[in-house]
Design a protein around this motif. Structure first.
Motif, PDB file in Angstrom:
ATOM      1  N   ILE A 144       0.824  -1.210   0.000  1.00 31.06           N
ATOM      2  CA  ILE A 144       0.000   0.000   0.000  1.00 31.06           C
ATOM      3  C   ILE A 144       0.860   1.263   0.000  1.00 31.06           C
ATOM      4  CG2 ILE A 144      -1.899  -1.177   1.161  1.00 31.06           C
ATOM      5  CD1 ILE A 144      -1.073   0.168   3.754  1.00 31.06           C
ATOM      6  N   ALA A 145       2.167   1.097  -0.155  1.00 30.71           N
ATOM      7  CA  ALA A 145       3.047   2.269  -0.140  1.00 30.71           C
ATOM      8  C   ALA A 145       2.746   3.221  -1.288  1.00 30.71           C
ATOM      9  CB  ALA A 145       4.511   1.818  -0.191  1.00 30.71           C
ATOM     10  N   SER A 146       2.263   2.690  -2.402  1.00 28.80           N
ATOM     11  CA  SER A 146       1.978   3.543  -3.556  1.00 28.80           C
ATOM     12  C   SER A 146       0.680   4.321  -3.407  1.00 28.80           C
ATOM     13  CB  SER A 146       1.928   2.699  -4.837  1.00 28.80           C
ATOM     14  OG  SER A 146       0.978   1.657  -4.709  1.00 28.80           O
ATOM     15  N   ALA A 147      -0.117   3.996  -2.377  1.00 28.37           N
ATOM     16  CA  ALA A 147      -1.389   4.704  -2.192  1.00 28.37           C
ATOM     17  C   ALA A 147      -1.162   6.160  -1.807  1.00 28.37           C
ATOM     18  CB  ALA A 147      -2.228   4.001  -1.127  1.00 28.37           C
ATOM     19  N   LYS A 148      -0.131   6.424  -1.016  1.00 28.26           N
ATOM     20  CA  LYS A 148       0.131   7.799  -0.601  1.00 28.26           C
ATOM     21  C   LYS A 148       0.518   8.690  -1.778  1.00 28.26           C
ATOM     22  CE  LYS A 148       2.745  10.616   2.688  1.00 28.26           C
ATOM     23  NZ  LYS A 148       3.715  10.603   3.818  1.00 28.26           N
ATOM     24  N   PRO A 149       1.485   8.289  -2.626  1.00 24.56           N
ATOM     25  CA  PRO A 149       1.788   9.127  -3.790  1.00 24.56           C
ATOM     26  C   PRO A 149       0.591   9.318  -4.709  1.00 24.56           C
ATOM     27  CG  PRO A 149       3.485   7.462  -3.482  1.00 24.56           C
ATOM     28  CD  PRO A 149       2.411   7.160  -2.512  1.00 24.56           C
ATOM     29  N   LEU A 150      -0.263   8.293  -4.834  1.00 24.91           N
ATOM     30  CA  LEU A 150      -1.454   8.420  -5.680  1.00 24.91           C
ATOM     31  C   LEU A 150      -2.413   9.460  -5.113  1.00 24.91           C
ATOM     32  CD1 LEU A 150      -3.154   7.363  -8.065  1.00 24.91           C
ATOM     33  CD2 LEU A 150      -4.151   5.697  -6.477  1.00 24.91           C
ATOM     34  N   ALA A 151      -2.637   9.402  -3.791  1.00 24.06           N
ATOM     35  CA  ALA A 151      -3.530  10.384  -3.162  1.00 24.06           C
ATOM     36  C   ALA A 151      -2.968  11.795  -3.274  1.00 24.06           C
ATOM     37  CB  ALA A 151      -3.735  10.016  -1.690  1.00 24.06           C
ATOM     38  N   MET A 152      -1.662  11.929  -3.093  1.00 25.62           N
ATOM     39  CA  MET A 152      -1.034  13.242  -3.195  1.00 25.62           C
ATOM     40  C   MET A 152      -1.102  13.775  -4.612  1.00 25.62           C
ATOM     41  SD  MET A 152       2.280  12.602  -0.719  1.00 25.62           S
ATOM     42  CE  MET A 152       2.991  14.214  -1.085  1.00 25.62           C
ATOM     43  N   ALA A 153      -0.884  12.909  -5.583  1.00 25.14           N
ATOM     44  CA  ALA A 153      -0.922  13.342  -6.981  1.00 25.14           C
ATOM     45  C   ALA A 153      -2.303  13.853  -7.373  1.00 25.14           C
ATOM     46  CB  ALA A 153      -0.511  12.187  -7.898  1.00 25.14           C
ATOM     47  N   ASN A 154      -3.348  13.273  -6.763  1.00 24.32           N
ATOM     48  CA  ASN A 154      -4.715  13.685  -7.054  1.00 24.32           C
ATOM     49  C   ASN A 154      -5.231  14.748  -6.092  1.00 24.32           C
ATOM     50  OD1 ASN A 154      -5.866  11.953  -9.336  1.00 24.32           O
ATOM     51  ND2 ASN A 154      -4.931  10.408  -8.032  1.00 24.32           N
ATOM     52  N   GLY A 155      -4.371  15.220  -5.183  1.00 24.63           N
ATOM     53  CA  GLY A 155      -4.789  16.231  -4.224  1.00 24.63           C
ATOM     54  C   GLY A 155      -5.792  15.718  -3.212  1.00 24.63           C
ATOM     55  N   ARG A 156      -5.769  14.429  -2.927  1.00 28.09           N
ATOM     56  CA  ARG A 156      -6.755  13.821  -2.034  1.00 28.09           C
ATOM     57  C   ARG A 156      -6.114  13.406  -0.707  1.00 28.09           C
ATOM     58  NH1 ARG A 156     -10.309   9.563  -5.401  1.00 28.09           N
ATOM     59  NH2 ARG A 156     -11.373   9.557  -3.372  1.00 28.09           N
ATOM     60  N   THR A 157      -5.341  14.306  -0.136  1.00 27.80           N
ATOM     61  CA  THR A 157      -4.684  14.001   1.141  1.00 27.80           C
ATOM     62  C   THR A 157      -5.701  13.891   2.278  1.00 27.80           C
ATOM     63  OG1 THR A 157      -4.244  16.376   1.407  1.00 27.80           O
ATOM     64  CG2 THR A 157      -2.466  15.013   0.527  1.00 27.80           C
ATOM     65  N   ARG A 158      -6.844  14.551   2.138  1.00 26.97           N
ATOM     66  CA  ARG A 158      -7.881  14.431   3.163  1.00 26.97           C
ATOM     67  C   ARG A 158      -8.426  12.999   3.216  1.00 26.97           C
ATOM     68  NH1 ARG A 158     -12.927  18.613   4.092  1.00 26.97           N
ATOM     69  NH2 ARG A 158     -13.747  17.644   5.990  1.00 26.97           N
ATOM     70  N   ASP A 159      -8.624  12.392   2.054  1.00 21.38           N
ATOM     71  CA  ASP A 159      -9.062  11.001   2.003  1.00 21.38           C
ATOM     72  C   ASP A 159      -8.010  10.073   2.591  1.00 21.38           C
ATOM     73  OD1 ASP A 159     -11.423  11.753   0.791  1.00 21.38           O
ATOM     74  OD2 ASP A 159     -10.687  11.397  -1.242  1.00 21.38           O
ATOM     75  N   LEU A 160      -6.755  10.400   2.345  1.00 19.33           N
ATOM     76  CA  LEU A 160      -5.658   9.609   2.908  1.00 19.33           C
ATOM     77  C   LEU A 160      -5.681   9.664   4.432  1.00 19.33           C
ATOM     78  CD1 LEU A 160      -3.115   7.951   2.100  1.00 19.33           C
ATOM     79  CD2 LEU A 160      -1.819  10.074   2.290  1.00 19.33           C
ATOM     80  N   PHE A 161      -5.919  10.853   4.974  1.00 18.71           N
ATOM     81  CA  PHE A 161      -6.016  10.994   6.427  1.00 18.71           C
ATOM     82  C   PHE A 161      -7.181  10.184   6.979  1.00 18.71           C
ATOM     83  CE2 PHE A 161      -8.059  13.184  10.007  1.00 18.71           C
ATOM     84  CZ  PHE A 161      -7.052  13.067  10.956  1.00 18.71           C
ATOM     85  N   ARG A 162      -8.319  10.211   6.307  1.00 15.79           N
ATOM     86  CA  ARG A 162      -9.478   9.455   6.773  1.00 15.79           C
ATOM     87  C   ARG A 162      -9.177   7.967   6.838  1.00 15.79           C
ATOM     88  NH1 ARG A 162     -14.112  12.457   3.091  1.00 15.79           N
ATOM     89  NH2 ARG A 162     -14.450  14.280   4.460  1.00 15.79           N
ATOM     90  N   ARG A 163      -8.479   7.458   5.841  1.00 11.07           N
ATOM     91  CA  ARG A 163      -8.140   6.034   5.842  1.00 11.07           C
ATOM     92  C   ARG A 163      -7.122   5.715   6.938  1.00 11.07           C
ATOM     93  NH1 ARG A 163      -8.004   4.002  -0.482  1.00 11.07           N
ATOM     94  NH2 ARG A 163     -10.147   4.576  -0.963  1.00 11.07           N
ATOM     95  N   ASP A 164      -6.171   6.606   7.143  1.00 10.57           N
ATOM     96  CA  ASP A 164      -5.222   6.409   8.235  1.00 10.57           C
ATOM     97  C   ASP A 164      -5.936   6.434   9.579  1.00 10.57           C
ATOM     98  OD1 ASP A 164      -2.989   6.137   6.631  1.00 10.57           O
ATOM     99  OD2 ASP A 164      -2.523   8.264   6.623  1.00 10.57           O
ATOM    100  N   LEU A 165      -6.931   7.290   9.710  1.00  9.73           N
ATOM    101  CA  LEU A 165      -7.705   7.365  10.948  1.00  9.73           C
ATOM    102  C   LEU A 165      -8.506   6.080  11.169  1.00  9.73           C
ATOM    103  CD1 LEU A 165      -8.502   9.163  13.341  1.00  9.73           C
ATOM    104  CD2 LEU A 165     -10.373  10.060  11.950  1.00  9.73           C
TER     105      LEU A 165
END
Length: 202
Positions: A144-165
């Protein structure tokens, strides 16, 4: 044309940075919460063995994923407006991670006995079974390491935080339950359960 100062994208940049920072902080806590809990419940020796085993078990996958993730973000950013190319690039990254990390992690677990005996010495023999369990699990987590760069590339860091939460909210009670019910073996079993859950989120 002369450069001009503009505030049009400050809100978007601020949102991107803030959620990315929150995600990083939460992810760090999530990765270390089990170590903190083991130290509080089982004592210094057990937490020392667990931390050292965890640090060694991650070596193969960390050396593979770190350089890949560094180059993946700018690569995905260049094709983010082309859904087909973005999906293709992401799948290729996932395939590369799987092909490299899983054999490395499983292989390291299989040679953990020799690794500890030859390179670390007899006093570290208790960490062998811990490495044997954690090395393959950490290899799976690398998928899942590639999920973070994908979220960042799409400007979806908020969604990334929600999943981390969500991952944090699930992982903490499961690790606590394993620790209090079965000690260190319970924590290792909890790591297996939470790894599968974390992969499912992404």
């Amino acid at each position: 044309a002369p450069l001009r100062f503009s505030t049009k994208r400050i809100r978007a940049i601020w949102s991107f940075s803030v959620w990315g920072t929150f995600s990083g902080i939460l992810n760090t806590i999530n990765q270390r919460i089990d170590t903190l809990m083991i130290g509080s419940v089982l004592g210094h020796r057990e937490v020392g063995l667990y931390w050292y085993a965890d640090d060694k078990a991650v070596l193969p996958t960390r050396e593979i994923t770190t350089p890949l993730v560094v180059v993946l973000f700018p690569g995905l950013s260049r094709v983010k407006d082309d859904p087909v190319r973005l999906a293709t690039a992401y799948r290729r990254a996932q395939s590369l991670l799987f092909a490299a990390c899983v054999p490395a992690g499983v292989g390291f677990g299989l040679v953990a006995d020799q690794f500890v005996n030859v390179l670390l010495g007899e006093k570290w023999l208790p960490i062998i079974p811990i490495i044997q369990i954690l090395a393959p699990l950490l290899a799976l987590e690398a998928l899942i390491a590639s999920a973070k760069p994908l979220a960042m590339a799409n400007g979806r860091t908020r969604d990334l935080f929600r999943r981390d939460l969500m991952n944090f909210a699930f992982r903490t009670p499961v690790v606590l339950a394993g620790l209090f019910l079965f000690g260190l073996p319970g924590v290792l079993a909890a790591r297996a359960v939470t790894t599968i859950y974390g992969i499912g989120l992404f």
